[in-house]
Design an enzyme around this catalytic site. Structure first.
Site, mmCIF file in Angstrom:
data_model
loop_
_atom_site.group_PDB
_atom_site.id
_atom_site.type_symbol
_atom_site.label_atom_id
_atom_site.label_comp_id
_atom_site.label_asym_id
_atom_site.label_seq_id
_atom_site.Cartn_x
_atom_site.Cartn_y
_atom_site.Cartn_z
ATOM 1 N N LYS A 87 121.628 -12.612 27.955
ATOM 2 C CA LYS A 87 121.268 -13.002 26.581
ATOM 3 C C LYS A 87 120.667 -11.785 25.871
ATOM 4 O O LYS A 87 119.711 -11.176 26.358
ATOM 5 C CB LYS A 87 120.256 -14.142 26.647
ATOM 6 C CG LYS A 87 120.205 -15.006 25.417
ATOM 7 C CD LYS A 87 119.325 -16.214 25.720
ATOM 8 C CE LYS A 87 119.184 -17.110 24.524
ATOM 9 N NZ LYS A 87 118.101 -18.082 24.717
HETATM 10 C C1 E4P Z 1 117.990 -20.970 23.138
HETATM 11 O O1 E4P Z 1 118.897 -20.260 23.457
HETATM 12 C C2 E4P Z 1 116.963 -20.595 22.166
HETATM 13 O O2 E4P Z 1 116.203 -19.534 22.649
HETATM 14 C C3 E4P Z 1 116.116 -21.798 21.869
HETATM 15 O O3 E4P Z 1 116.974 -22.871 21.586
HETATM 16 C C4 E4P Z 1 115.104 -21.598 20.754
HETATM 17 O O4 E4P Z 1 114.527 -22.834 20.467
HETATM 18 P P1 E4P Z 1 113.192 -23.005 19.597
HETATM 19 O O5 E4P Z 1 113.479 -22.584 18.187
HETATM 20 O O6 E4P Z 1 112.863 -24.461 19.687
HETATM 21 O O7 E4P Z 1 112.159 -22.121 20.225
#
Ligand code: E4P
Length: 218
Positions: A87
């Site tokens: 990622k």
């Molecule tokens: C996933 O890949 C993201 O990092 C995550 O969904 C972020 O979510 P949030 O905005 O609730 O922190």
């Protein structure tokens, strides 16, 4: 549409896996910190533990923000397990890193996407997934689901293979909206996935069936 669970909590991952509908997991440094997972050795072990629970892709995020650092980190993560997806944030160095990983056959998830332009660059660099954060957009008076629609349309129009991974999902209605928008994947908290089961007519109907059954079967 594929379901990923958006957590680093092993119990929740197991619970979603047991439901039989889980296609993968996404994590981020905040989610890892929430579980108290720190130190390189523990972090790498935790990613491996997650891969042992689920069958699908598991996103593990790099911390470096420079190209060389991202490559070293990403290659280490990718070598951990075949299910690992590296990622990478949608910054200049990140786009270069995605291009490199793509040329090496390493899967990537381009994260922190808040615009069509960012998604375009990620797709051109060969990202496996782009993650538009719909909840955080909604929090800022901008329609997050509309961004999903725009990116889905763009990828269809230009035949990009990159998958749209709707992230920052906060509730069950977000999932339904992502289905309508044509997202390839939704990464969700367990509560939002389980919320899909809720309907009062199901509860009423089941109670009626069971009570009628009892009337003639004791
Ligand atoms: C996933 O890949 C993201 O990092 C995550 O969904 C972020 O979510 P949030 O905005 O609730 O922190």
């Amino acid at each position: 549409m594929k379901f990923f669970i958006d957590t680093a909590n092993l119990e929740q991952i197991k619970e979603a896996q047991d439901l039989g509908v889980l296609d993968g997991v996404t994590t981020n440094p905040s989610l890892m910190a929430k579980e108290g997972i720190g130190g390189e050795e523990n972090i790498l072990k935790h990613y491996k533990d997650i891969c042992d629970i689920v069958d699908g892709d598991v996103s593990a995020e790099v911390i470096s923000t420079d190209y060389e650092g991202m490559i070293v980190e990403g290659e280490k993560l990718a070598s951990l397990h075949p299910q690992i997806v590296v990622k990478v944030p949608v910054i200049k160095e990140g786009i270069k890193a995605i291009k490199y990983f793509s040329s090496k056959g390493i899967k990537t998830n381009c994260t922190l996407v808040f615009s069509v332009g960012q998604a375009l660059l990620a797709a051109k660099a060969g990202a496996t997934y782009v993650s538009p954060f719909i909840g955080r957009l909604d929090d800022n008076s901008t329609d997050g689901v509309q961004l999903i629609e725009q990116i889905v349309d763009m990828f269809e129009m230009y035949e990009f293979e990159t998958q749209v991974l709707a992230a920052s999902i906060r509730n069950t209605m977000h999932i339904i909206k992502c289905v309508e928008a044509g997202a390839d994947v939704a990464t969700c908290p367990l509560s939002a996935i389980e919320g899909l089961l809720n309907h009062p007519l199901t509860d009423i109907g089941l109670a009626q069936f069971l009570s009628d059954f009892k009337k003639v079967n004791g």
